[in-house]
Design a protein around this motif. Structure first.
Motif, short mmCIF file in Angstrom:
data_model
loop_
_atom_site.label_atom_id
_atom_site.label_comp_id
_atom_site.label_asym_id
_atom_site.label_seq_id
_atom_site.Cartn_x
_atom_site.Cartn_y
_atom_site.Cartn_z
N ARG A 188 -3.66 -7.04 -6.48
CA ARG A 188 -2.37 -7.59 -6.91
C ARG A 188 -2.18 -9.06 -6.52
O ARG A 188 -1.40 -9.77 -7.13
CB ARG A 188 -1.21 -6.77 -6.32
N MET A 189 -2.85 -9.47 -5.45
CA MET A 189 -2.71 -10.86 -5.00
C MET A 189 -3.94 -11.68 -5.40
O MET A 189 -4.29 -12.64 -4.75
CB MET A 189 -2.55 -10.91 -3.48
N MET B 280 -3.15 -12.38 -11.61
CA MET B 280 -2.14 -13.35 -12.04
C MET B 280 -2.35 -13.76 -13.49
O MET B 280 -1.40 -13.85 -14.27
CB MET B 280 -2.19 -14.59 -11.13
N LEU B 281 -3.62 -13.98 -13.87
CA LEU B 281 -3.91 -14.43 -15.23
C LEU B 281 -3.75 -13.30 -16.25
O LEU B 281 -3.29 -13.52 -17.37
CB LEU B 281 -5.33 -15.00 -15.30
N GLU B 282 -4.11 -12.08 -15.83
CA GLU B 282 -4.09 -10.97 -16.79
C GLU B 282 -2.72 -10.30 -16.89
O GLU B 282 -2.37 -9.75 -17.92
CB GLU B 282 -5.15 -9.94 -16.42
N ASN B 283 -1.96 -10.33 -15.77
CA ASN B 283 -0.64 -9.68 -15.75
C ASN B 283 0.43 -10.60 -15.16
O ASN B 283 1.04 -10.25 -14.16
CB ASN B 283 -0.70 -8.39 -14.92
N PRO B 284 0.62 -11.77 -15.78
CA PRO B 284 1.54 -12.73 -15.13
C PRO B 284 2.96 -12.18 -14.93
O PRO B 284 3.59 -12.45 -13.90
CB PRO B 284 1.55 -13.92 -16.10
N GLU C 260 0.82 -1.21 0.00
CA GLU C 260 0.00 0.00 0.00
C GLU C 260 0.85 1.26 0.00
O GLU C 260 0.47 2.27 -0.57
CB GLU C 260 -0.97 -0.02 1.19
N GLU C 261 2.06 1.17 0.62
CA GLU C 261 2.98 2.32 0.57
C GLU C 261 3.35 2.65 -0.86
O GLU C 261 3.68 3.77 -1.19
CB GLU C 261 4.25 1.99 1.38
N LYS C 262 3.32 1.62 -1.72
CA LYS C 262 3.63 1.84 -3.14
C LYS C 262 2.36 2.00 -3.96
O LYS C 262 2.37 1.79 -5.18
CB LYS C 262 4.44 0.66 -3.67
N GLN C 263 1.27 2.32 -3.29
CA GLN C 263 -0.02 2.51 -3.95
C GLN C 263 -0.50 1.25 -4.68
O GLN C 263 -1.18 1.33 -5.70
CB GLN C 263 0.03 3.68 -4.98
#
Ligand code: ZN
Length: 247
Positions: A55-56, A61-65, A46-49
């Motif tokens: 993201r988890m 995972m399927l769209e942005n492996p 979250e510190e990195k927005q």
């Protein structure tokens, strides 16, 4: 603290069946980050927005492996984590003949590594890797990667993933029932190192019908579903290291 330890020791001694319900806080003393504390995995994201729930997720995972499998830079965790005093105490208690049942939200396998024999892993485990297309299993050291560094099966190009539950995925069939059954049939429930904020944690403990409930968590929890008899706001391993193992 001394009285609390004596109380816990007494509960454990008089109990016949102990259900230990644990979360990330059980493994922090083994050097693994939890999720929500200052150094937690989600806090860092979250510190990195970055939104951990996105993201988890399986969808991400399927769209942005490429992005999903990219090593994160807060990898301060030890390569091969070792069980801590908490894991060891529970394993030793079982070895001495106590019926200890572990229901864990962790995927690290440290209870088994310590020697515990009855471990229900609600969120899967990070030791088993398989291809999502064909189901072929790959040992961690032999996972093939494509030229974008995504783990892929050379047979059918399927993504190779760990057997852990991601956001947007259901628990494995049967796992929840097994956990309920073990909790319902125990006479002591120890809730440790978990905020109980995630499903199914908060609903599972409702099935407990035994006598005592103990919470070991560094921050106090508001629990409505069961009556808590003892709360210890200390690290889990440190707490157990003060107890004597005798079944
Ligand atoms: Zn495959």
């Amino acid at each position: 603290m001394k009285n609390q330890i004596e109380q816990l020791q007494h509960y454990i001694h008089q109990s016949k069946k102990i259900a230990f319900f644990g979360g990330a806080g059980v493994s922090t003393e083994s050097g693994l980050p939890d999720y929500r504390s200052q150094e937690g995995t989600y806090t860092k994201m979250e510190e990195k927005q970055l939104n951990p729930k996105i993201r988890m997720s399986k969808r991400f995972m399927l769209e942005n492996p490429e992005e999903f499998f990219k090593p994160r830079d807060n990898q301060t965790k030890p390569l091969i984590p070792e069980p801590n005093a908490g894991h060891r105490f529970l394993a030793e208690l079982e070895k001495q003949g106590k019926d200890v049942r572990i229901i864990t939200q962790n995927v690290d396998g440290l209870h088994q590594k310590a020697g515990s024999k009855l471990v229900v892993e609600l969120h899967g485990n990070n030791r088993h890797f398989y291809c999502m297309e064909c189901g072929r299993e790959y040992p961690y050291n032999e996972i093939p990667r494509d030229d974008t560094n995504v783990p892929r099966c050379p047979i059918d190009n399927g993504i190779i993933r760990a057997d852990v539950i991601l956001f947007g995925e259901n628990l494995k069939p049967g796992i929840l029932d097994r956990a309920k059954e073990l909790i319902a049939d125990s006479d002591l429930l120890i809730i440790a190192g978990t905020s109980l904020s995630v499903y199914p944690a908060k609903t599972l403990i409702r099935h407990f019908t035994g006598s005592e409930v103990v919470v070991i968590n560094q921050s106090p929890l508001k629990i409505k579903d069961v009556q808590v008899d003892l709360t210890i706001t200390e690290p889990v391993g440190e707490t157990f290291s003060k107890l004597t193992v005798h079944a």
